[in-house]
Design an enzyme around this catalytic site. Structure first.
Site, PDB file in Angstrom:
ATOM      1  N   GLU A   1      -8.987  12.733   8.767  1.00  0.00           N
ATOM      2  CA  GLU A   1      -8.834  13.989   8.016  1.00  0.00           C
ATOM      3  C   GLU A   1     -10.089  14.751   8.243  1.00  0.00           C
ATOM      4  OE1 GLU A   1      -6.483  14.134   4.196  1.00  0.00           O
ATOM      5  OE2 GLU A   1      -6.678  12.013   4.512  1.00  0.00           O
TER       6      GLU A   1
ATOM      7  N   TYR B   1       3.263   2.773  15.227  1.00  0.00           N
ATOM      8  CA  TYR B   1       3.873   2.934  14.024  1.00  0.00           C
ATOM      9  C   TYR B   1       5.212   3.358  13.892  1.00  0.00           C
ATOM     10  CZ  TYR B   1       4.046   8.210  13.585  1.00  0.00           C
ATOM     11  OH  TYR B   1       4.473   9.376  13.900  1.00  0.00           O
TER      12      TYR B   1
ATOM     13  N   ASP C   1       0.814  -1.302   0.012  1.00  0.00           N
ATOM     14  CA  ASP C   1      -0.130   0.220  -0.025  1.00  0.00           C
ATOM     15  C   ASP C   1       0.933   1.227  -0.012  1.00  0.00           C
ATOM     16  OD1 ASP C   1      -2.603   1.172   0.150  1.00  0.00           O
ATOM     17  OD2 ASP C   1      -2.492   1.409   2.109  1.00  0.00           O
TER      18      ASP C   1
ATOM     19  N   GLN D   1      -2.594   1.991  15.281  1.00  0.00           N
ATOM     20  CA  GLN D   1      -1.733   2.315  14.422  1.00  0.00           C
ATOM     21  C   GLN D   1      -0.603   3.523  15.036  1.00  0.00           C
ATOM     22  OE1 GLN D   1      -3.423   4.518  10.819  1.00  0.00           O
ATOM     23  NE2 GLN D   1      -1.361   5.012   9.971  1.00  0.00           N
TER      24      GLN D   1
ATOM     25  N   HIS E   1      -3.051  14.012   1.850  1.00  0.00           N
ATOM     26  CA  HIS E   1      -3.340  13.104   2.818  1.00  0.00           C
ATOM     27  C   HIS E   1      -2.073  13.075   3.475  1.00  0.00           C
ATOM     28  CE1 HIS E   1      -4.626   9.602   4.962  1.00  0.00           C
ATOM     29  NE2 HIS E   1      -3.644   8.897   4.699  1.00  0.00           N
TER      30      HIS E   1
ATOM     31  N   ARG F   1      -6.838   3.536  13.931  1.00  0.00           N
ATOM     32  CA  ARG F   1      -6.024   4.609  14.315  1.00  0.00           C
ATOM     33  C   ARG F   1      -5.221   4.646  15.608  1.00  0.00           C
ATOM     34  NH1 ARG F   1      -5.024   5.942   9.074  1.00  0.00           N
ATOM     35  NH2 ARG F   1      -6.888   7.051   8.090  1.00  0.00           N
TER      36      ARG F   1
ATOM     37  N   LYS G   1      -3.514  -2.102  10.539  1.00  0.00           N
ATOM     38  CA  LYS G   1      -3.613  -2.051   9.066  1.00  0.00           C
ATOM     39  C   LYS G   1      -4.368  -3.315   8.515  1.00  0.00           C
ATOM     40  CE  LYS G   1      -2.659   2.433   7.655  1.00  0.00           C
ATOM     41  NZ  LYS G   1      -3.435   3.221   6.831  1.00  0.00           N
TER      42      LYS G   1
ATOM     43  N   GLU H   1      -9.172   4.376  -1.497  1.00  0.00           N
ATOM     44  CA  GLU H   1      -8.218   4.325  -2.278  1.00  0.00           C
ATOM     45  C   GLU H   1      -8.353   3.583  -3.577  1.00  0.00           C
ATOM     46  OE1 GLU H   1      -4.758   2.476  -0.165  1.00  0.00           O
ATOM     47  OE2 GLU H   1      -5.150   3.369   1.537  1.00  0.00           O
TER      48      GLU H   1
ATOM     49  N   ASP I   1      -8.589   0.428   2.729  1.00  0.00           N
ATOM     50  CA  ASP I   1      -7.397   0.106   3.530  1.00  0.00           C
ATOM     51  C   ASP I   1      -8.093   0.448   5.055  1.00  0.00           C
ATOM     52  OD1 ASP I   1      -4.972  -0.446   4.854  1.00  0.00           O
ATOM     53  OD2 ASP I   1      -4.130   1.508   4.692  1.00  0.00           O
TER      54      ASP I   1
ATOM     55  N   THR J   1      -8.943  -5.631   4.412  1.00  0.00           N
ATOM     56  CA  THR J   1      -8.881  -4.720   3.247  1.00  0.00           C
ATOM     57  C   THR J   1      -9.930  -5.224   2.455  1.00  0.00           C
ATOM     58  OG1 THR J   1      -6.128  -4.460   3.493  1.00  0.00           O
ATOM     59  CG2 THR J   1      -7.506  -3.884   1.452  1.00  0.00           C
TER      60      THR J   1
ATOM     61  N   GLU K   1      -9.964   4.054   4.679  1.00  0.00           N
ATOM     62  CA  GLU K   1      -9.127   4.845   3.639  1.00  0.00           C
ATOM     63  C   GLU K   1      -9.476   4.723   2.252  1.00  0.00           C
ATOM     64  OE1 GLU K   1      -4.914   4.349   4.615  1.00  0.00           O
ATOM     65  OE2 GLU K   1      -5.132   5.985   6.180  1.00  0.00           O
TER      66      GLU K   1
ATOM     67  N   ARG L   1       2.841  15.242  13.822  1.00  0.00           N
ATOM     68  CA  ARG L   1       3.912  16.116  13.898  1.00  0.00           C
ATOM     69  C   ARG L   1       3.748  17.740  13.417  1.00  0.00           C
ATOM     70  NH1 ARG L   1       5.059  11.789  11.168  1.00  0.00           N
ATOM     71  NH2 ARG L   1       4.654  12.923   9.398  1.00  0.00           N
TER      72      ARG L   1
ATOM     73  N   TYR M   1       1.362   5.704  -0.645  1.00  0.00           N
ATOM     74  CA  TYR M   1       0.830   6.756   0.137  1.00  0.00           C
ATOM     75  C   TYR M   1       1.104   8.029  -0.643  1.00  0.00           C
ATOM     76  CZ  TYR M   1       1.179   9.329   5.070  1.00  0.00           C
ATOM     77  OH  TYR M   1       0.806  10.057   6.006  1.00  0.00           O
TER      78      TYR M   1
ATOM     79  N   THR N   1      -4.531   6.571   0.471  1.00  0.00           N
ATOM     80  CA  THR N   1      -5.714   7.487   0.564  1.00  0.00           C
ATOM     81  C   THR N   1      -5.663   8.662  -0.416  1.00  0.00           C
ATOM     82  OG1 THR N   1      -5.713   7.131   2.944  1.00  0.00           O
ATOM     83  CG2 THR N   1      -7.267   8.594   2.336  1.00  0.00           C
TER      84      THR N   1
END
Ligand code: CA
Length: 389
Positions: free
Chosen positions: A336, A206, A89, A202, A96, A199, A215, A163, A195, A219, A161, A105, A91, A322
């Site tokens: 989001e 992560y 998968d 994750q 996104h 959260r 994740k 996709e 996907d 799917t 997600e 961050r 990105y 996404t």
């Protein structure tokens, strides 16, 4: 296998056997239970099949040989179309990546490698299911900021997600690379892909190695695969990098891909709660986006995946990541859309959603359209979420 013709399905094995000019290897591949043998024959074979079917169906007058093998889609149970080998998968949406990065961050939303590397993570093929299969809420280890130690239990922040997926047809050999300009020869076609993402799991797991159990519990893919040939009229220039962005490194750059490496495909996601379905309310469309906004092209993702000599196999599934656009209303996941739960979605009937609740159904659709060409629909990718346990 079947070909969607309006609201009917043409039995591919029966139809291919009736098409006199079709090479034997294509007829044989069409008799398989899944698409893999046909995918492995490459784009020339699928283009030849497409042309032969189209000519055969339009030339039919009295004998109706082909049309005898049509079944109403409503009577059919649609299965997973491909024996999926590996699932990677990507990105590819910079919007996104920036939105999610800002939440994780705030001081450094987009990591410095993003504009150089089409990043991805390896997920699991074992848990890919076809549209219509319910998804059980995963349990996992999570540690919200307000708790001092982690605990194990049902995810509290389940998300989707939105996709597009694409399948590898022609394989590549271990130790060889695929130039961007040749990548299209390895891509069979496209599907819708959800996907599912926990959260909270994750967020805790992560770092430092990326997504894992947050994740790979499920799917969902659409049962229909739209071939690359069918999407040819909807090719558009690759996403224009804003001024000041670095140019792709030479192995990711190709003039033809720059000119027509994008696809004008509209995607949307809807949510229908248990209460809404009981009340007969239609699903609420919560986002509308476009595949044109992805920072990396399909060809760049394929070329990058093989750039270290990693071999691609027939039936490998790649997710785009996404598909989020730059504006509000075009974001491809609840993280989001709701700003991490702070701005819940209000459903008809007054319910609110920060993340997915048990009983919610998530429905994706996609289509390509342009004056003078038949509209290409991707069908649906839907699944209801069941309680954990
Ligand atoms: Ca993803």
């Amino acid at each position: 296998m079947g070909v969607a013709i309006g609201d009917q399905i043409l039995d591919l094995a029966a139809a291919a056997a009736l098409l006199a000019d079709l090479p034997g290897e294509i007829v044989q591949a069409c008799a398989a239970p899944q698409l893999n043998p046909l995918m492995a024959l490459g784009p020339r074979a699928s283009a030849a099949l497409r042309l032969a079917l189209s000519r055969g169906l339009s030339a039919e007058r009295g004998d109706q040989k082909l049309r005898r093998h049509l079944t109403p889609m409503a009577n059919a149970e649609l299965l997973l179309p491909v024996a999926i080998g590996d699932f990677t998968d990507f990105y590819a949406s910079v919007f996104h990546a920036t939105n999610v990065g800002r939440m994780l961050r705030p001081e450094n939303p987009l990591v410095p490698n993003y504009k150089y590397v089409p990043v991805a993570y390896h997920s699991r093929a074992s848990s890919v299911r076809v549209s219509g299969t319910a998804v059980k809420r995963p349990q996992g280890q999570r540690k919200p900021a307000n708790e001092t130690v982690p605990s194990y239990g049902p995810s509290r922040n389940l998300d989707f997600e939105l996709e597009l997926g694409f399948y590898i047809g022609v394989p590549s050999d271990l130790g060889t690379t695929i130039p961007v300009g040749k990548a299209a020869e390895h891509v069979f076609g496209f599907c819708l892909l959800n996907d599912w993402s926990a959260r909270d799991v994750q967020g805790w797991e992560y770092q430092p190695l990326g997504p894992f159990l947050g994740k790979n519990f499920a799917t969902t893919v659409s049962p229909w695969v739209v071939t690359q040939e069918a999407l040819a009229p909807f090719r558009v220039p690759a996403f224009a990098r804003p001024q000041g962005d670095p140019a792709p490194l030479p192995y990711l750059d190709d003039p033809v891909d720059r000119a027509q490496g994008g696809f004008d495909i509209a995607v949307d996601a809807c949510l229908s709660s248990e209460k809404m379905r009981a009340a007969g309310a239609a699903p609420l469309c919560i986002t509308k986006s476009s595949f044109q906004t992805t920072y990396w092209t399909v060809a760049q993702m394929v070329a990058h995946h093989a750039s270290n000599g990693c071999n691609l196999m027939t039936g490998d599934l790649f997710g785009s990541g996404t598909v989020s656009g730059p504006e509000k209303g075009s974001q491809g996941c609840l993280l989001e859309i709701t700003a991490r739960g702070k701005e819940p979605v209000v459903l008809p009937g007054g319910e609110q959603r920060a993340f997915i609740e048990d009983g919610d159904e998530i429905i994706f659709r996609a289509y390509a359209e342009k004056p003078g060409y038949p509209r290409i629909g991707f069908g649906e990718c839907r699944a209801v979420v069941l309680p954990a346990g």
